[in-house]
Design a protein around this motif. Sequence first.
Motif, PDB file in Angstrom:
ATOM      1  N   THR A   2       0.831  -1.207   0.000  1.00 13.58           N
ATOM      2  CA  THR A   2       0.000   0.000   0.000  1.00 13.58           C
ATOM      3  C   THR A   2       0.864   1.255   0.000  1.00 13.58           C
ATOM      4  N   LYS A   3       1.918   1.289   0.803  1.00 13.34           N
ATOM      5  CA  LYS A   3       2.798   2.460   0.834  1.00 13.34           C
ATOM      6  C   LYS A   3       3.432   2.694  -0.533  1.00 13.34           C
ATOM      7  N   LYS A   4       3.789   1.619  -1.202  1.00 15.02           N
ATOM      8  CA  LYS A   4       4.392   1.726  -2.522  1.00 15.02           C
ATOM      9  C   LYS A   4       3.383   2.307  -3.523  1.00 15.02           C
ATOM     10  N   ASN A   5       2.136   1.857  -3.438  1.00 17.13           N
ATOM     11  CA  ASN A   5       1.098   2.361  -4.342  1.00 17.13           C
ATOM     12  C   ASN A   5       0.771   3.825  -4.055  1.00 17.13           C
ATOM     13  N   ILE A   6       0.758   4.202  -2.786  1.00 19.16           N
ATOM     14  CA  ILE A   6       0.513   5.594  -2.420  1.00 19.16           C
ATOM     15  C   ILE A   6       1.644   6.471  -2.945  1.00 19.16           C
ATOM     16  N   ALA A   7       2.869   6.001  -2.817  1.00 15.26           N
ATOM     17  CA  ALA A   7       4.019   6.741  -3.331  1.00 15.26           C
ATOM     18  C   ALA A   7       3.922   6.885  -4.848  1.00 15.26           C
ATOM     19  N   LYS A   8       3.471   5.830  -5.515  1.00 13.57           N
ATOM     20  CA  LYS A   8       3.313   5.884  -6.972  1.00 13.57           C
ATOM     21  C   LYS A   8       2.243   6.911  -7.363  1.00 13.57           C
ATOM     22  N   LEU A   9       1.129   6.932  -6.629  1.00 13.96           N
ATOM     23  CA  LEU A   9       0.092   7.919  -6.907  1.00 13.96           C
ATOM     24  C   LEU A   9       0.602   9.334  -6.676  1.00 13.96           C
ATOM     25  N   ASN A  10       1.349   9.539  -5.606  1.00 14.17           N
ATOM     26  CA  ASN A  10       1.932  10.855  -5.349  1.00 14.17           C
ATOM     27  C   ASN A  10       2.827  11.297  -6.500  1.00 14.17           C
ATOM     28  N   GLN A  33      -5.571   9.966 -15.531  1.00 14.62           N
ATOM     29  CA  GLN A  33      -6.468   8.816 -15.647  1.00 14.62           C
ATOM     30  C   GLN A  33      -5.798   7.554 -15.120  1.00 14.62           C
ATOM     31  N   GLN A  34      -4.513   7.403 -15.414  1.00 16.72           N
ATOM     32  CA  GLN A  34      -3.764   6.256 -14.881  1.00 16.72           C
ATOM     33  C   GLN A  34      -3.778   6.269 -13.357  1.00 16.72           C
ATOM     34  N   ALA A  35      -3.556   7.440 -12.773  1.00 19.92           N
ATOM     35  CA  ALA A  35      -3.533   7.556 -11.309  1.00 19.92           C
ATOM     36  C   ALA A  35      -4.879   7.155 -10.712  1.00 19.92           C
ATOM     37  N   VAL A  49      -4.568  10.769  -1.168  1.00 19.00           N
ATOM     38  CA  VAL A  49      -3.793  10.855  -2.409  1.00 19.00           C
ATOM     39  C   VAL A  49      -4.669  10.474  -3.609  1.00 19.00           C
ATOM     40  N   TYR A  50      -5.609   9.580  -3.401  1.00 18.36           N
ATOM     41  CA  TYR A  50      -6.563   9.232  -4.460  1.00 18.36           C
ATOM     42  C   TYR A  50      -7.478  10.419  -4.742  1.00 18.36           C
TER      43      TYR A  50
END
Length: 92
Positions: A2-10, A33-35, A49-50
Amino acid sequence: MTKKNIAKLNKLNLEVVQLAGQGNLEQAMFIAQQAVNIGINQQLTENSVYCDSLNNLAELHRIQGHYSQLEFRLSHTKLPSRAELIRDLAKV
């Protein structure tokens, strides 16, 4: 994970802002759109972040004049649920 995905969204959200600032709205829209899709697929829809991703996408639609089309579509239906709003934003 989850932390990795949040970092990716950021990271994607920052990229969207940079691209939009440079006037590259088409690429910014693609990344936004990808985010949003990543947020949905990784079940991050309750994370702030979403929300930033959704706001970025909505703002890009507004800048390009598409926001009023989305608003029109939503105003001619029953009051949508939060999930329906998110789905509609992701489709436009």
